[in-house]
Structure formats: C-alpha cells, structure tokens
Design an enzyme around this catalytic site. Structure first.
Site, PDB file in Angstrom:
ATOM      1  N   HIS A  71       0.836  -1.203   0.000  1.00 23.84           N
ATOM      2  CA  HIS A  71       0.000   0.000   0.000  1.00 23.84           C
ATOM      3  C   HIS A  71       0.875   1.259   0.000  1.00 23.84           C
ATOM      4  O   HIS A  71       0.667   2.175  -0.804  1.00 23.84           O
ATOM      5  CB  HIS A  71      -0.918  -0.021   1.230  1.00 23.84           C
ATOM      6  CG  HIS A  71      -1.726   1.218   1.430  1.00 23.84           C
ATOM      7  ND1 HIS A  71      -3.055   1.302   1.053  1.00 23.84           N
ATOM      8  CD2 HIS A  71      -1.415   2.428   1.960  1.00 23.84           C
ATOM      9  CE1 HIS A  71      -3.507   2.499   1.351  1.00 23.84           C
ATOM     10  NE2 HIS A  71      -2.550   3.215   1.906  1.00 23.84           N
ATOM     11  N   GLU A  72       1.857   1.296   0.879  1.00 25.96           N
ATOM     12  CA  GLU A  72       2.735   2.484   0.947  1.00 25.96           C
ATOM     13  C   GLU A  72       3.529   2.635  -0.349  1.00 25.96           C
ATOM     14  O   GLU A  72       3.736   3.744  -0.835  1.00 25.96           O
ATOM     15  CB  GLU A  72       3.681   2.398   2.154  1.00 25.96           C
ATOM     16  CG  GLU A  72       2.983   2.354   3.524  1.00 25.96           C
ATOM     17  CD  GLU A  72       1.957   3.450   3.736  1.00 25.96           C
ATOM     18  OE1 GLU A  72       2.060   4.512   3.090  1.00 25.96           O
ATOM     19  OE2 GLU A  72       1.023   3.234   4.549  1.00 25.96           O
ATOM     20  N   HIS A  74       1.501   4.419  -2.870  1.00 23.10           N
ATOM     21  CA  HIS A  74       1.609   5.882  -2.791  1.00 23.10           C
ATOM     22  C   HIS A  74       2.892   6.356  -3.470  1.00 23.10           C
ATOM     23  O   HIS A  74       2.881   7.303  -4.251  1.00 23.10           O
ATOM     24  CB  HIS A  74       1.629   6.343  -1.335  1.00 23.10           C
ATOM     25  CG  HIS A  74       0.295   6.244  -0.650  1.00 23.10           C
ATOM     26  ND1 HIS A  74      -0.863   6.699  -1.216  1.00 23.10           N
ATOM     27  CD2 HIS A  74      -0.053   5.746   0.568  1.00 23.10           C
ATOM     28  CE1 HIS A  74      -1.874   6.484  -0.384  1.00 23.10           C
ATOM     29  NE2 HIS A  74      -1.412   5.901   0.707  1.00 23.10           N
ATOM     30  N   HIS A  88      -5.619   7.512  -2.449  1.00 17.89           N
ATOM     31  CA  HIS A  88      -6.494   6.462  -1.926  1.00 17.89           C
ATOM     32  C   HIS A  88      -7.679   6.223  -2.861  1.00 17.89           C
ATOM     33  O   HIS A  88      -8.171   7.152  -3.490  1.00 17.89           O
ATOM     34  CB  HIS A  88      -7.002   6.836  -0.523  1.00 17.89           C
ATOM     35  CG  HIS A  88      -5.927   6.697   0.515  1.00 17.89           C
ATOM     36  ND1 HIS A  88      -5.614   7.695   1.403  1.00 17.89           N
ATOM     37  CD2 HIS A  88      -5.098   5.664   0.788  1.00 17.89           C
ATOM     38  CE1 HIS A  88      -4.625   7.276   2.181  1.00 17.89           C
ATOM     39  NE2 HIS A  88      -4.297   6.052   1.831  1.00 17.89           N
ATOM     40  N   TYR A 143      -9.485   2.631   1.924  1.00 14.70           N
ATOM     41  CA  TYR A 143      -9.579   2.667   3.392  1.00 14.70           C
ATOM     42  C   TYR A 143     -10.398   1.484   3.908  1.00 14.70           C
ATOM     43  O   TYR A 143     -11.282   0.976   3.207  1.00 14.70           O
ATOM     44  CB  TYR A 143     -10.368   3.894   3.832  1.00 14.70           C
ATOM     45  CG  TYR A 143      -9.592   5.172   4.061  1.00 14.70           C
ATOM     46  CD1 TYR A 143      -8.225   5.263   3.877  1.00 14.70           C
ATOM     47  CD2 TYR A 143     -10.280   6.307   4.488  1.00 14.70           C
ATOM     48  CE1 TYR A 143      -7.570   6.466   4.102  1.00 14.70           C
ATOM     49  CE2 TYR A 143      -9.621   7.509   4.714  1.00 14.70           C
ATOM     50  CZ  TYR A 143      -8.270   7.577   4.511  1.00 14.70           C
ATOM     51  OH  TYR A 143      -7.643   8.760   4.735  1.00 14.70           O
TER      52      TYR A 143
END
Ligand SMILES: [Zn+2]
Length: 485
Positions: A163-164, A167, A173, A221
């Site tokens: 996930h990081e 980014h 998101h 999320y």
C-alpha cells in the site's frame, strides 16, 4: 481543512447510522498510525506543498464552485511525478534484516505484476529512503530528491508495505476518486473531530476511465478509518454486500495492477491483442492478456484452473439449481445464461474463517457489468436476499487455505414468474447474519423480509429451532427499523 463544511451534502437520505454488532479488525496502516494522524494526510501520506495546495483547491472548488489554480495533473499523478524509466531507486535507512525482507516482499508484489523495477540506489538523485518511522506513511509519486517511505512499528504486513509503495508509485487512496459517492457513503456523524479533510474527493484523478472504482483495491480505506467510536463505521459501501471487501491489505487487486501498468508500462506491448472483460496485454508477455480475477486464458475467455474437485462452467436454466462447495483451495465457477438473459441468485450460506475484511478465506461473486472490479466477498456473514446479475454471466470463486470453506448458492434464469425456490436446508446461515446486525443500507433487509417471509412461514423447520420465535424477532426488528425513519 475546516470540519464545518459538510463533506457529502447529498449523502444517504433514509438510514441513520447504526452501530455495528461485530468486531472490526483493522488490517490497514491506519491502525498503526493513530499517533501521527496530525502529521500526515489521509492517515499515511506526506504531501509536498504543491500537492497540498491542489487538495485544498479541490476542496474550495467543490464548496464555491470555482477554481483559480490551474490543474496540472491529468493521470493519477502527472508526468513530472512519475518515476523515470520505470525504475525506482531506493535505500534502507535501517540494517534490520527482517525488516528489509518485509519491504523486499512488498516490492516483489509490484514487480511480479508490473514492469516497475525497484533497485538499490546508485548515483540517482531521486530515490526512496525506507525508514522505521513512527508509523506507516509515504510521499505520493516521485517528488524529487530523497523522499521517505516509513515502515514502522505496527506496519509489519506485506500488504501494508505494498500500500505504501502504491503511494510512492503515485497512487492516492481509492475512496478519494471523484466517482466514489456512487459507491460508498461517508458516515460523517462518526468521523473524529477535525479529521474530515481526510475524506475529501480529488478532482485530478482522471484519465483512467478504463478502470472502475474498486472496493478491493489495496488503496481503499477500511470501514473504520478516522472513526470516533468503534461501534460505528465511517465508510459504508452503498451496496452493503461489499462491506467486507473494503480495507483488505492482502494483495494488489486487478485494478491496482492495471493502473500501474497503464501509468508506466503502456508502451511496452506494441502489438494489440483483443483481451476481453477489461483485460490488457501483459507487459511481461505481450502475447497474453492480464485478466481480471476469476478469469484466465490468452484473451481472458476462460476460467483459471481450480483445485481438484471444484470449479467449472455452470448453466442457469428456468429451474432452480444449487451450487454447494466444501473444497478448500481455489475454486472458480462461471454461471452462464443465454444472451440478453439475467441470472437471479442468492447466497444461502458462506462459512469461512471470520474476518471483518474477507481477504484470505472467502467466497467472492462478480455479478455487475464490470468484472474488473473486485466482487463482493463473504466469509462468515452471508448477505441474504436475491440478487440479479447485470449481464448474462456471474463469476463465483472461493479461496480458502483452512477449514471451513463451504458455501451454498442457488440460481435460476431471471424471469417475472420465478418458480418457488427449493426449501433450503435449515442451518441458519442467512438468518443468523440478520441477527448479527448487518441490516442492509440498500433495502436488502426489507426485500428479504417481504419476499422471503411468506416462504419461510410455509417451510417445515425442526421444532427445536423455534422458528416462530425467530420470525417474531425478525418481524419486530423490521418494524423497529421502519419506525425510526
Ligand atoms: Zn494510504
């Protein structure tokens, strides 16, 4: 950003927020980041001044309807924020071998599915420094010079690392996509004071019209991000069947991978092959397509290989049929109906290891007109009620590495005069989940009662289950829920 301005003026109209009666285990980075929420954007992003100004501008535009700042980015991030030559140089700040291994495993997830390559930094000026910071966070895209991606205490999941890295590659998101209001409700009543800005939509995520909103994205999320009360969710999927699909940090979804490949690898396959169902040429082998989960074959025309004893093509007819599975492993089915017909189906039971986000052991069903999107997942809360497919196919798959792994679905070609369904074995799967408090926010609960109650009353149930008491509860719950409107 001000918390006085309502986020979603036209949010759901008729459902007050209801407390949930099951426990949510948050597998996302948010859980690890509670201490640093004031220092990061949307729980785990460190923005440049320009990026923050863009976010604020989007916010102002939405409130005032005007924009003064020229929007420069067209894709997820603009060209200037993309990594050069599909290569992302990096360096570890800490010597901890286990921690480095975790990050390499996260890197491996992206490298296996895309043309992106991470390499130990040489002379490059722009690079990522991985550090063990006070949580899990990252810059978005290539911002120039050294930039940080923190994988700190509490972030020890390969999915969180992936996930990081998402980014760092350039993704925002999933729930900040401009079209998110079609798919989720933001429950403002329970967003922690002063943190509403984390639920802003972004205008500049565009240029990816081929990729649908995906509940199963690793960038989505979880249901309780920024909640002020763990009895309540802050994100509800409009179709409540997807409530256990959001917040997974297990694997990259088909759309996560497709977006990265569109952004970085689009020019690799020169020859165009006609992939079906939103598949696209695989940058690792241009003669084959990369297919949405649940599909396979050179052009995504067939099903992936199932564990022995399960899976296959099924054909809906004008007679009710039942699909029951008890086999662990990976099983892929497709229910087919004639062209222009729809499939009417119901999930009667789904018994897999319980988890609030069904990410490891689950039944997944794709019944919409876009198979790219992750289907709705059920692990221990079968969502009752009839469902009608949006095309003449429904993909059904189950994944389980441990017992139990069983589910039951019944299906039929949809028509105005459906024959009465066969009596389902009375094991309580569908009913118990109603009592678990998972009443739908899409009227499923009501539909279910109105349609199913007469049938249920007719059915013979074993006496020891006290069916009438059970139904009484059902009825009174239903009445109470309508009275509060
Ligand atoms: Zn994030």
């Amino acid at each position: 950003m001000s918390e006085k301005v309502p986020l979603t003026p036209k949010r759901r109209s008729n459902f007050p927020s209801q407390p949930i009666k099951y426990r949510i285990v948050d597998h996302t980075e948010y859980a690890a980041n509670k201490k640093i929420l004031n220092e990061v954007f949307e729980s785990d992003m460190v923005l440049t001044r320009d990026q923050m100004l863009d976010v604020i501008e989007d916010f102002k535009t939405r409130i005032n309807g005007t924009s003064h700042r020229r929007r420069r980015r067209k894709a997820i991030v603009g060209n200037n924020l993309r990594w050069i030559n599909r290569t992302i140089p990096y360096e570890f700040k800490d010597k901890d071998n286990k921690w480095q291994e975790l990050i390499r495993n996260g890197i491996q997830k992206w490298e296996a599915e895309t043309c992106l390559r991470f390499k130990t930094k040489g002379l490059e000026k722009d690079y990522i420094e991985f550090l063990k910071g006070g949580g899990c966070y990252s810059s978005v895209g290539r911002i120039g010079g050294r930039q940080y991606t923190s994988i700190g205490f509490g972030c020890e999941g390969v999915g969180i690392v992936a996930h990081e890295l998402g980014h760092a590659i350039g993704f925002w998101h999933e729930q900040s996509r401009p079209d998110r209001d079609k798919y989720i409700n933001i429950n403002e009543d329970h967003i922690y004071r002063g943190t509403k800005g984390n639920f802003e939509k972004r205008k500049d995520i565009e240029g990816l019209k081929d990729v649908p909103y995906d509940f199963g994205s690793i960038m989505h999320y979880g249901p309780q991000a920024f909640t002020d009360d763990y009895k309540y969710t802050t994100i509800e999927t409009k179709d409540h069947r997807y409530q256990h699909t959001i917040g997974q940090r297990q694997d990259l979804s088909f759309t996560d991978i497709k977006q990265a490949n569109l952004l970085y690898c689009n020019d690799i396959c020169k020859n165009q092959i006609s992939c079906q169902y939103g598949g696209y040429p695989n940058p690792h082998d241009c003669t084959k397509c990369k297919c949405p989960a649940g599909l396979a074959g050179v052009l995504c025309e067939s099903l992936p290989i199932s564990t022995f004893g399960c899976g296959g093509e099924l054909f809906a007819t004008a007679v009710w049929q039942t699909l029951t599975n008890t086999i662990e492993g990976e099983c892929f089915w497709r229910i087919n109906a004639p062209t222009n017909q729809r499939i009417h189906f119901e999930v009667l039971e789904a018994n897999f290891e319980c988890d609030s986000s069904c990410a490891e052991n689950y039944l997944e069903i794709k019944h919409t007109d876009n198979f790219q999107r992750t289907g709705f997942r059920q692990c221990c809360n079968a969502a009752p009620g009839p469902i009608i497919s949006q095309q003449n196919q429904v993909l059904v798959f189950s994944r389980s590495s441990k017992p139990s792994a069983n589910f039951t679905i019944r299906y039929i070609i949809d028509s105005e005069n459906l024959p009465p369904p066969p009596l389902a074995a009375w094991r309580g799967g569908g009913f118990t989940s109603l009592f678990g408090g998972e009443t739908g926010i899409d009227n499923t609960f009501e539909t279910y009662i109105i349609k199913e109650l007469p049938k249920a009353l007719k059915n013979d149930r074993p006496a020891d289950r006290k069916p009438l008491d059970t139904l009484q509860t059902l009825i009174s719950t239903f009445l109470r829920s309508t009275r509060t409107r």
